[in-house]
Design an enzyme around this catalytic site. Structure first.
Site, PDB file in Angstrom:
ATOM      1  N   TYR A  95       0.838  -1.197   0.000  1.00 29.37           N
ATOM      2  CA  TYR A  95       0.000   0.000   0.000  1.00 29.37           C
ATOM      3  C   TYR A  95       0.879   1.255   0.000  1.00 29.37           C
ATOM      4  O   TYR A  95       0.622   2.213  -0.729  1.00 29.37           O
ATOM      5  CB  TYR A  95      -0.942   0.004   1.206  1.00 29.37           C
ATOM      6  CG  TYR A  95      -1.744   1.279   1.299  1.00 29.37           C
ATOM      7  CD1 TYR A  95      -2.827   1.493   0.454  1.00 29.37           C
ATOM      8  CD2 TYR A  95      -1.400   2.278   2.195  1.00 29.37           C
ATOM      9  CE1 TYR A  95      -3.552   2.675   0.511  1.00 29.37           C
ATOM     10  CE2 TYR A  95      -2.124   3.455   2.259  1.00 29.37           C
ATOM     11  CZ  TYR A  95      -3.188   3.649   1.421  1.00 29.37           C
ATOM     12  OH  TYR A  95      -3.906   4.820   1.470  1.00 29.37           O
ATOM     13  N   GLU A 102       1.629   6.521  -6.778  1.00 33.68           N
ATOM     14  CA  GLU A 102       0.543   7.411  -7.175  1.00 33.68           C
ATOM     15  C   GLU A 102       0.990   8.866  -7.107  1.00 33.68           C
ATOM     16  O   GLU A 102       0.685   9.664  -8.001  1.00 33.68           O
ATOM     17  CB  GLU A 102      -0.669   7.198  -6.267  1.00 33.68           C
ATOM     18  CG  GLU A 102      -1.871   7.983  -6.668  1.00 33.68           C
ATOM     19  CD  GLU A 102      -3.083   7.669  -5.807  1.00 33.68           C
ATOM     20  OE1 GLU A 102      -3.949   8.558  -5.717  1.00 33.68           O
ATOM     21  OE2 GLU A 102      -3.171   6.567  -5.249  1.00 33.68           O
TER      22      GLU A 102
END
Length: 165
Positions: A95, A102
């Protein structure tokens, strides 16, 4: 990939209907964050061919491959200790990598957003993307903290149950 990600909105309905046991607001934010990234950034032709986009899709898919089998086994009332450990241990570093990737994707998209920003707008799109990156950092920090709490809770609960048997 865009269609699959848009269909992930169904996850929110599964939680709301009680099919899946998870917190609604964090999952809603996660689903919307992915969809915003797809709509705002990855749909730019200049960004689509960048390696960070491929890496982002790969990380999203690996995260889902860790989560969905675990959720399915829990719904079927056949939880697996190995899937539980993978879900709550391997998921955290993946994550973090996904969020960092991102951020890189959004950062790399900023130069391509400037020309498309309206000159009559008071706030330019790159400014909004910088704000998005700030919120992403804060949100990811809170999510990792919550994931660590969930990991401790689920693994302790599972191992206590195993010791009683």
């Amino acid at each position: 990939m865009s269609l699959c990600q848009l269909l992930s909105i169904l996850e929110v309905f599964h939680i709301a209907d009680g099919i899946e046991k998870a917190r609604l607001l964090p999952r809603f934010i996660q689903v919307m964050e992915k969809n915003i990234l797809l709509i705002m950034v990855i749909m730019l032709e200049e960004i689509q061919s960048k390696p960070v986009v491929c890496a982002q899709f790969f990380l999203w898919n690996i995260l889902d491959l860790l989560r969905y089998p675990h959720e399915l086994l829990c719904v079927m009332e056949r939880p697996s200790i190995s899937m539980l450990w993978l879900r709550y241990s391997l998921w955290i570093p993946l994550y973090i990598l996904s969020v960092a990737n991102e951020g890189v994707t959004v950062y790399q998209a900023m130069p391509y957003m400037e020309p498309s920003a309206s000159s009559s707008a008071y706030i330019h799109l790159p400014f909004l993307l910088m704000l998005y990156l700030s919120l992403l950092t804060v949100g990811a920090s809170l999510t990792v903290w919550q994931l660590l709490k969930e990991r401790k809770h689920h693994l302790e609960k599972r191992f206590k149950r195993k010791k009683k048997k």
